[in-house]
Design an enzyme around this catalytic site. Structure first.
Site, PDB file in Angstrom:
ATOM      1  N   HIS A 206      22.208  13.046 -58.292  1.00 60.13           N
ATOM      2  CA  HIS A 206      23.624  13.253 -57.985  1.00 60.13           C
ATOM      3  C   HIS A 206      23.747  13.565 -56.495  1.00 60.13           C
ATOM      4  CE1 HIS A 206      22.603  17.483 -57.909  1.00 60.13           C
ATOM      5  NE2 HIS A 206      22.169  17.419 -59.154  1.00 60.13           N
TER       6      HIS A 206
HETATM    7  P1  TYD Z   1      22.131  20.454 -62.375  1.00 56.78           P
HETATM    8  O1  TYD Z   1      22.563  20.799 -61.001  1.00 56.78           O
HETATM    9  O2  TYD Z   1      22.762  19.274 -63.036  1.00 56.78           O
HETATM   10  O3  TYD Z   1      20.546  20.266 -62.419  1.00 56.78           O
HETATM   11  P2  TYD Z   1      19.609  19.272 -61.583  1.00 56.78           P
HETATM   12  O4  TYD Z   1      20.408  18.740 -60.467  1.00 56.78           O
HETATM   13  O5  TYD Z   1      18.495  20.102 -61.124  1.00 56.78           O
HETATM   14  O6  TYD Z   1      19.081  18.248 -62.499  1.00 56.78           O
HETATM   15  O7  TYD Z   1      22.318  21.748 -63.281  1.00 56.78           O
HETATM   16  C1  TYD Z   1      21.853  21.821 -64.602  1.00 56.78           C
HETATM   17  C2  TYD Z   1      22.719  22.835 -65.349  1.00 56.78           C
HETATM   18  O8  TYD Z   1      22.592  24.125 -64.758  1.00 56.78           O
HETATM   19  C3  TYD Z   1      24.194  22.488 -65.361  1.00 56.78           C
HETATM   20  O9  TYD Z   1      24.689  22.699 -66.673  1.00 56.78           O
HETATM   21  C4  TYD Z   1      24.832  23.495 -64.437  1.00 56.78           C
HETATM   22  C5  TYD Z   1      23.885  24.649 -64.419  1.00 56.78           C
HETATM   23  N1  TYD Z   1      23.811  25.290 -63.085  1.00 56.78           N
HETATM   24  C6  TYD Z   1      24.437  26.495 -62.866  1.00 56.78           C
HETATM   25  O10 TYD Z   1      25.081  27.081 -63.771  1.00 56.78           O
HETATM   26  N2  TYD Z   1      24.355  27.070 -61.626  1.00 56.78           N
HETATM   27  C7  TYD Z   1      23.694  26.485 -60.606  1.00 56.78           C
HETATM   28  O11 TYD Z   1      23.624  27.033 -59.475  1.00 56.78           O
HETATM   29  C8  TYD Z   1      23.052  25.209 -60.826  1.00 56.78           C
HETATM   30  C9  TYD Z   1      22.340  24.489 -59.728  1.00 56.78           C
HETATM   31  C10 TYD Z   1      23.143  24.654 -62.085  1.00 56.78           C
END
Ligand code: TYD
Length: 135
Positions: A49
């Site tokens: 993303h």
């Molecule tokens: P995401 O950013 O999609 O993970 P990655 O990019 O590492 O694959 O986040 C995964 C989940 O964690 C999503 O449901 C949101 C949550 N999250 C938070 O609550 N706070 C945060 O600071 C982050 C980065 C994610």
């Protein structure tokens, strides 16, 4: 500022080494949030993303993994495998984290709090927005 590897101070000591970073000193923003990614099963990919506003600094605290950045035209891969190297990732870059070694730990700091509206999760939408910025 473009994405770039930032080498952090390393205070070498027979008792063990120490590294650090500070707001607006080693990193070019003020930290609002810290999170970390760990226990990644072999072969899995995180990220995929872009962020509209979030600037990040990613450190390979332990183990090794790759951060692959796409600017809408080309892809650049950075391997993070030292506790004293981090990657500055400004907003509006598509990014994924992959190739995690066993027990690797990715520490990530951001200039904004978590906001799901800050995510661009569609690569075509990302490319379109990048194209509009470039125009
Ligand atoms: P995401 O950013 O999609 O993970 P990655 O990019 O590492 O694959 O986040 C995964 C989940 O964690 C999503 O449901 C949101 C949550 N999250 C938070 O609550 N706070 C945060 O600071 C982050 C980065 C994610």
């Amino acid at each position: 500022m473009d994405a770039k590897i930032i080498q952090l101070p390393k205070i070498q000591d027979s008792r063990g080494n120490l590294s650090f970073f500070e707001n607006l000193n080693q990193i070019p923003f003020i930290i609002k949030r810290t999170y970390w990614i760990y226990d990644v099963p072999g072969g899995d990919i995180r990220g995929s993303h872009a962020f509209k506003e979030s600037n990040e600094f990613i450190i390979g605290i332990s183990g090794s993994f790759d951060v692959v950045l796409h600017d809408g035209v080309k892809e650049t891969k950075y391997n993070l495998n030292r506790s004293y190297f981090g990657l500055y990732v400004p907003n509006m870059l598509w990014r994924r984290l992959e190739n995690f070694s066993t027990n690797s730990l990715a520490l990530i700091v951001s200039n904004i709090g978590y906001d799901k509206k800050d995510y661009i999760r569609d690569f075509d939408e990302f490319k379109k927005l990048k194209y509009e910025i470039r125009k």
